[in-house]
Design a protein around this motif. Structure first.
Motif, PDB file in Angstrom:
ATOM      1  N   VAL A 112       0.857  -1.183   0.000  1.00  0.00           N
ATOM      2  CA  VAL A 112       0.000   0.000   0.000  1.00  0.00           C
ATOM      3  C   VAL A 112       0.893   1.234   0.000  1.00  0.00           C
ATOM      4  CG1 VAL A 112      -1.657   1.331   1.353  1.00  0.00           C
ATOM      5  CG2 VAL A 112      -1.915  -1.147   1.167  1.00  0.00           C
ATOM      6  N   GLY A 113       0.601   2.169  -0.879  1.00  0.00           N
ATOM      7  CA  GLY A 113       1.423   3.367  -1.002  1.00  0.00           C
ATOM      8  C   GLY A 113       2.284   3.351  -2.248  1.00  0.00           C
ATOM      9  N   ASP A 114       2.530   2.137  -2.804  1.00  0.00           N
ATOM     10  CA  ASP A 114       3.216   2.041  -4.089  1.00  0.00           C
ATOM     11  C   ASP A 114       2.231   2.308  -5.221  1.00  0.00           C
ATOM     12  OD1 ASP A 114       5.584   1.470  -2.887  1.00  0.00           O
ATOM     13  OD2 ASP A 114       5.599  -0.673  -3.386  1.00  0.00           O
ATOM     14  N   THR A 115       2.755   2.428  -6.438  1.00  0.00           N
ATOM     15  CA  THR A 115       1.893   2.576  -7.614  1.00  0.00           C
ATOM     16  C   THR A 115       1.754   1.221  -8.306  1.00  0.00           C
ATOM     17  OG1 THR A 115       3.751   3.074  -9.094  1.00  0.00           O
ATOM     18  CG2 THR A 115       2.704   4.941  -7.931  1.00  0.00           C
ATOM     19  N   PHE A 116       0.854   1.163  -9.291  1.00  0.00           N
ATOM     20  CA  PHE A 116       0.712  -0.074 -10.084  1.00  0.00           C
ATOM     21  C   PHE A 116       2.017  -0.369 -10.817  1.00  0.00           C
ATOM     22  CE2 PHE A 116      -3.754   0.647  -9.319  1.00  0.00           C
ATOM     23  CZ  PHE A 116      -4.287  -0.627  -9.274  1.00  0.00           C
ATOM     24  N   LEU A 117       2.711   0.671 -11.256  1.00  0.00           N
ATOM     25  CA  LEU A 117       4.000   0.477 -11.920  1.00  0.00           C
ATOM     26  C   LEU A 117       5.008  -0.142 -10.950  1.00  0.00           C
ATOM     27  CD1 LEU A 117       5.970   0.830 -14.259  1.00  0.00           C
ATOM     28  CD2 LEU A 117       6.343   3.196 -13.504  1.00  0.00           C
ATOM     29  N   ASP A 118       5.053   0.365  -9.705  1.00  0.00           N
ATOM     30  CA  ASP A 118       5.952  -0.202  -8.686  1.00  0.00           C
ATOM     31  C   ASP A 118       5.633  -1.676  -8.441  1.00  0.00           C
ATOM     32  OD1 ASP A 118       7.228   2.256  -8.245  1.00  0.00           O
ATOM     33  OD2 ASP A 118       5.714   2.866  -6.768  1.00  0.00           O
ATOM     34  N   ALA A 119       4.338  -1.983  -8.365  1.00  0.00           N
ATOM     35  CA  ALA A 119       3.919  -3.364  -8.104  1.00  0.00           C
ATOM     36  C   ALA A 119       4.410  -4.300  -9.207  1.00  0.00           C
ATOM     37  CB  ALA A 119       2.400  -3.444  -7.994  1.00  0.00           C
ATOM     38  N   ALA A 120       4.348  -3.854 -10.449  1.00  0.00           N
ATOM     39  CA  ALA A 120       4.800  -4.683 -11.576  1.00  0.00           C
ATOM     40  C   ALA A 120       6.314  -4.841 -11.561  1.00  0.00           C
ATOM     41  CB  ALA A 120       4.340  -4.066 -12.887  1.00  0.00           C
TER      42      ALA A 120
END
Length: 205
Positions: A112-120
């Protein structure tokens, strides 16, 4: 006449003796009382000193008790804060599923707090060319498509800069967003997003 005078002198001497004896008794009584008073004053003085010491010790004990209570309260507050922090940390991971260009489903755990790009990127999701500009909002390659119900729940609307990049993205639709511009929240746990069939890098236009 002389006999009477002699008797009178004897009486006077007797009276003087009695007077001196009484005087001596009075002096003795006064001396005894003085000694008694001195002893009383000394006893009262010792009692006063003892009382002051007892009062001082009592104040010290009260102060120590107060500090101990404060320490206990601080310990409880720290323990409560630590427990809350632990609970918060446990809730910071959510599930995100990417549907790739080939239709493959890739489920990852994201913070939580990351972006979808970070998650990928953090989970090494195999999406060729995804996030080429590393989230600097200059390529549109992190274009993702939401389900309508999820899109309607997104907390932030796209900025003008994001809209400009989306205009250059491949397969643009009404529920399109750039993954680098959306921050993950706990309410997004289990969300599914689709990556378009092709990628378009706005820097090559």
């Amino acid at each position: 006449m002389s006999v009477w005078t002699a008797d009178e002198n004897d009486n006077n001497n007797f009276h003087r003796v009695i007077f001196f004896l009484l005087l001596l008794l009075c002096l003795r009584f006064v001396c005894l009382n003085c000694n008694f008073l001195v002893k009383m004053l000394r006893a009262l003085s010792r009692l006063n000193v003892t009382s002051q010491r007892s009062l001082f010790m009592l104040k010290n004990k009260e102060s120590n008790l107060h500090h101990s209570l404060q320490s206990v309260v601080r310990h409880e507050e720290l323990s409560r804060s630590f427990c809350q922090s632990q609970t918060t940390l446990q809730k910071k991971m959510i599930s995100v599923t990417f549907i790739s260009r080939d239709g493959d489903s890739m489920k990852v755990n994201a913070k939580v707090g990351d972006t979808f790009l970070d998650a990928a990127i953090n989970n090494d999701v195999d999406l060729e060319g995804f996030g080429a500009c590393e989230g600097t909002l200059s390529c549109s390659t992190c274009h993702i498509i939401f389900k309508q119900e999820d899109f309607d729940k997104l907390p932030d609307k796209p900025s003008d800069e994001e809209m400009d990049m989306l205009d250059l993205a491949y397969g643009l639709c009404d529920t399109s967003r750039l993954g680098c511009q959306i921050t993950l929240t706990e309410s997004m746990d289990g969300i599914v997003v689709t990556v378009p069939a092709q990628v378009a890098d706005a820097r090559n236009r």
